[in-house]
Design a protein around this motif. Sequence first.
Motif, PDB file in Angstrom:
ATOM      1  N   ARG A  76       0.711  -1.320  -0.040  1.00  0.00           N
ATOM      2  CA  ARG A  76       0.186   0.154   0.195  1.00  0.00           C
ATOM      3  C   ARG A  76       0.649   1.157   0.094  1.00  0.00           C
ATOM      4  O   ARG A  76       1.520   1.178   0.787  1.00  0.00           O
ATOM      5  N   HIS A  77       0.604   2.143  -1.746  1.00  0.00           N
ATOM      6  CA  HIS A  77       1.475   2.865  -1.451  1.00  0.00           C
ATOM      7  C   HIS A  77       0.984   4.637  -2.083  1.00  0.00           C
ATOM      8  O   HIS A  77       0.124   3.777  -3.083  1.00  0.00           O
ATOM      9  N   PRO A  78       1.376   5.371  -1.604  1.00  0.00           N
ATOM     10  CA  PRO A  78       0.435   6.534  -3.237  1.00  0.00           C
ATOM     11  C   PRO A  78       1.291   6.423  -4.390  1.00  0.00           C
ATOM     12  O   PRO A  78       0.281   7.490  -4.776  1.00  0.00           O
ATOM     13  N   ARG A 168     -19.059 -12.988   1.925  1.00  0.00           N
ATOM     14  CA  ARG A 168     -19.313 -11.647   1.144  1.00  0.00           C
ATOM     15  C   ARG A 168     -18.297 -10.614   1.699  1.00  0.00           C
ATOM     16  O   ARG A 168     -17.583  -9.875   0.466  1.00  0.00           O
ATOM     17  N   SER A 169     -16.757 -11.565   2.330  1.00  0.00           N
ATOM     18  CA  SER A 169     -16.019 -10.227   2.879  1.00  0.00           C
ATOM     19  C   SER A 169     -15.006 -11.247   2.442  1.00  0.00           C
ATOM     20  O   SER A 169     -14.851 -11.768   2.213  1.00  0.00           O
ATOM     21  N   LYS A 170     -13.542 -10.082   2.644  1.00  0.00           N
ATOM     22  CA  LYS A 170     -12.299 -10.871   1.618  1.00  0.00           C
ATOM     23  C   LYS A 170     -10.678 -10.026   2.140  1.00  0.00           C
ATOM     24  O   LYS A 170     -11.152  -8.816   2.746  1.00  0.00           O
ATOM     25  N   HIS A 171      -9.561 -10.728   2.969  1.00  0.00           N
ATOM     26  CA  HIS A 171      -8.830  -9.815   3.285  1.00  0.00           C
ATOM     27  C   HIS A 171      -7.959  -9.846   2.549  1.00  0.00           C
ATOM     28  O   HIS A 171      -7.503 -10.231   1.032  1.00  0.00           O
ATOM     29  N   CYS A 172      -8.338  -8.574   2.264  1.00  0.00           N
ATOM     30  CA  CYS A 172      -6.609  -8.344   1.153  1.00  0.00           C
ATOM     31  C   CYS A 172      -5.336  -7.989   1.820  1.00  0.00           C
ATOM     32  O   CYS A 172      -5.291  -7.180   2.718  1.00  0.00           O
ATOM     33  N   ASP A 183     -15.037  -5.953  -2.850  1.00  0.00           N
ATOM     34  CA  ASP A 183     -15.096  -5.899  -4.073  1.00  0.00           C
ATOM     35  C   ASP A 183     -13.960  -5.785  -4.848  1.00  0.00           C
ATOM     36  O   ASP A 183     -13.527  -7.141  -5.756  1.00  0.00           O
ATOM     37  N   HIS A 184     -12.578  -5.484  -4.623  1.00  0.00           N
ATOM     38  CA  HIS A 184     -11.114  -5.261  -4.893  1.00  0.00           C
ATOM     39  C   HIS A 184     -10.067  -4.533  -4.754  1.00  0.00           C
ATOM     40  O   HIS A 184     -10.807  -3.406  -4.088  1.00  0.00           O
ATOM     41  N   HIS A 185      -9.090  -4.654  -4.142  1.00  0.00           N
ATOM     42  CA  HIS A 185      -8.430  -3.256  -3.918  1.00  0.00           C
ATOM     43  C   HIS A 185      -7.784  -2.370  -5.548  1.00  0.00           C
ATOM     44  O   HIS A 185      -7.168  -2.714  -6.383  1.00  0.00           O
ATOM     45  N   CYS A 186      -7.946  -1.583  -4.620  1.00  0.00           N
ATOM     46  CA  CYS A 186      -7.668   0.034  -6.238  1.00  0.00           C
ATOM     47  C   CYS A 186      -6.337   0.945  -6.069  1.00  0.00           C
ATOM     48  O   CYS A 186      -6.828   1.370  -4.963  1.00  0.00           O
ATOM     49  N   ILE A 187      -5.756   0.552  -6.823  1.00  0.00           N
ATOM     50  CA  ILE A 187      -4.362   1.325  -6.646  1.00  0.00           C
ATOM     51  C   ILE A 187      -4.544   2.721  -7.174  1.00  0.00           C
ATOM     52  O   ILE A 187      -3.841   3.700  -6.640  1.00  0.00           O
ATOM     53  N   PHE A 188      -5.581   3.379  -7.665  1.00  0.00           N
ATOM     54  CA  PHE A 188      -6.095   4.694  -8.289  1.00  0.00           C
ATOM     55  C   PHE A 188      -6.625   5.455  -6.891  1.00  0.00           C
ATOM     56  O   PHE A 188      -6.028   6.554  -7.119  1.00  0.00           O
ATOM     57  N   ILE A 189      -6.986   4.609  -6.167  1.00  0.00           N
ATOM     58  CA  ILE A 189      -7.250   5.425  -4.279  1.00  0.00           C
ATOM     59  C   ILE A 189      -6.404   4.786  -3.447  1.00  0.00           C
ATOM     60  O   ILE A 189      -7.274   5.302  -2.506  1.00  0.00           O
ATOM     61  N   VAL A 193     -12.134  -1.639  -1.742  1.00  0.00           N
ATOM     62  CA  VAL A 193     -12.832  -0.711  -2.322  1.00  0.00           C
ATOM     63  C   VAL A 193     -14.474  -1.806  -1.979  1.00  0.00           C
ATOM     64  O   VAL A 193     -14.064  -3.409  -2.215  1.00  0.00           O
ATOM     65  N   GLY A 194     -15.154  -1.015  -0.718  1.00  0.00           N
ATOM     66  CA  GLY A 194     -15.885  -2.189  -0.407  1.00  0.00           C
ATOM     67  C   GLY A 194     -16.766  -2.091   0.202  1.00  0.00           C
ATOM     68  O   GLY A 194     -17.091  -1.031   0.136  1.00  0.00           O
ATOM     69  N   ALA A 195     -17.521  -2.410   1.553  1.00  0.00           N
ATOM     70  CA  ALA A 195     -19.150  -2.203   1.627  1.00  0.00           C
ATOM     71  C   ALA A 195     -19.034  -0.418   2.394  1.00  0.00           C
ATOM     72  O   ALA A 195     -20.155   0.431   1.611  1.00  0.00           O
ATOM     73  N   GLY A 196     -17.770  -0.283   2.597  1.00  0.00           N
ATOM     74  CA  GLY A 196     -18.205   1.569   3.176  1.00  0.00           C
ATOM     75  C   GLY A 196     -17.837   2.280   2.574  1.00  0.00           C
ATOM     76  O   GLY A 196     -18.150   3.369   2.512  1.00  0.00           O
TER      77      GLY A 196
END
Length: 435
Positions: A76-78, A168-172, A183-189, A193-196
Motif C-alpha cells: 500500500r503506497h500512494p 462476502r468478505s475478503k482479506h486484502c 470488491d477489489h483493492h484499487c491502486i488508483f485510490i 473498495v468495499g461496503a463502506g
Amino acid sequence: MGAIATVASIVLAISFVVFVAFFGRLPALRRTPIAWLHRLLCVNLPNAIKGLDNRLTGGRISSSLVRFGSYIMYDRHPTVLIFYILLLSVGEYLYLPAVWSRLSPLVKVTGTIAIMLPYIFLYLAATSDPGTITPANHAREMARYPYDFTLFHPGAVCNTCNLLKPARSKHCSVCKKCVARCDHHCIFINNCVGAGNHHYFLLLLLSTAVLTAYGGLLGVHLMATSIRLRFPHFAILPWNARDATGRDMSWTDWLTAWSWGMQYGGRGTVGAGGVAMGAVTLLALMTTPLVVALFNYHVWLIYCGTTTNESMKWADWQMEMDDGCAFKRRMDSEKRVKDPSVEPLWTRWPVEAEQVLVRTRDGNPPAKDLNLPGEGEWEKVWRVRELENLYDLGFWDNLVDVFVPGFMFRDPQMPVVEERKRKRKRRRARRTYLS
C-alpha cells in the motif's frame, strides 16, 4: 498532420496497454485476443526476460525488478494515486488557459463543477473506511449477509485476523485487513473498495468519465471553430467537410486541418498554446472509453448482484463444472439448524440459502456419510446459470444496498417466511459475466 499522428499514436498505444493490463484477466475475455495479449505482456514476456537475465547476471536484475514490482503492485503506497492526481491537474493546467477566455459563463460554471467532482470523490473513496472488520464490529458484519453455501460457507477463519469470515468478505493482502463485501483493492485510490466506500468509487468513475468526455468534446468544438477561420467549409465529420472549391474534402486534407487545429487552435491564433490543448483533448477523448467501460462493468456487476471478487469465484466454479466435479442439492432454510458459534442465528438480508454447492475430485457425488448440509440427492451442475445467486435482489435493490448500506436489512423480529415472500426477487447467476 505529423503532430496529430504522433500524439494520437502515443495516446492510443498507452490506452491500449492500460486496457490490456487492467481488463485482460476478466473471465469474459478469457478466450479472446485481449487475454492472449495479457498473458504475453504479463507472463510470457517477463518469463523470457527473466530467462535471459538468469543467463547474463544470474537473475540479479530480474529479482530486483520483481521486488520493486511487488512493492508497486502489492504494497500500500500512494504512487499510482499521486500519478492519477497529477494526470488530472497537469492536464487541466495545460488545457484551461488556452480555452478559458472563449467559454461562456454557463460552460465555466458546469466545467468547474465537472473538474471539482473527481477530486471530491477521489478524496472520499481514498479516505473512507472500506468496511474494515474488527473485533468491535465483527458481530454486526456477520449479520450483514447470510452464507449462500455456494461462494461462502460458514466456519472459515481468516488466518491473519483470526476472525470468522463474514459472508462476502475478503482479506486484502495489500491493506492487511478483512473488508466487508470486498470488491477489489484499487491502486488508483490506494484503498480497498468495499461496503463502506463502494458508492464513492462508482461516483469517482462516473465523474471522471463525465470530465474526460466534457473536456474532449469541448476541445473538439473549440478547435473546429478555430479551424473554420482558416478552412471555412470544414466540418467535424469528414463526409460533411468541403474544400475551398465546394468539393468533398479528402481524408488527407481533413486530417491536415485537424493537425493545424491541434497546433494552433487553442485560441484561434498561431502559437497560443494550441498544441497542449489539442494533446489534452485527444488524451481525454481516448481515455473516456476506458473509464466508461470500467464504470459500465461495475454497474453490470451491481445488476448481477455480485462483486469483482465474487465474479472470480464464479469463474473458478465454472472451471469445476467444465470438469464435471460440481454438485448441488436443495437447502431447506426453514429446517436448517444454525450453529451460533460459526454463523449468526439471523441475518438482516431478506432471503436465506436454498442450495448447497460442493466440488469433488473424482466427478462422483459426495458420499452420504460426509454429513454435508442440505437434503435430497446431489445433482451435477454444468453451467453457472443453473444456480441461484443469493445476493441478487434485482438491480434497484442491489443499487440501494451499495449506496445506502443497511437500507435493505430486514427487522430481525419479522418472520423470515413473510419477509421472504415480500422480497422474493432473487435472480439466477446467469446474469453474471458468463452470460
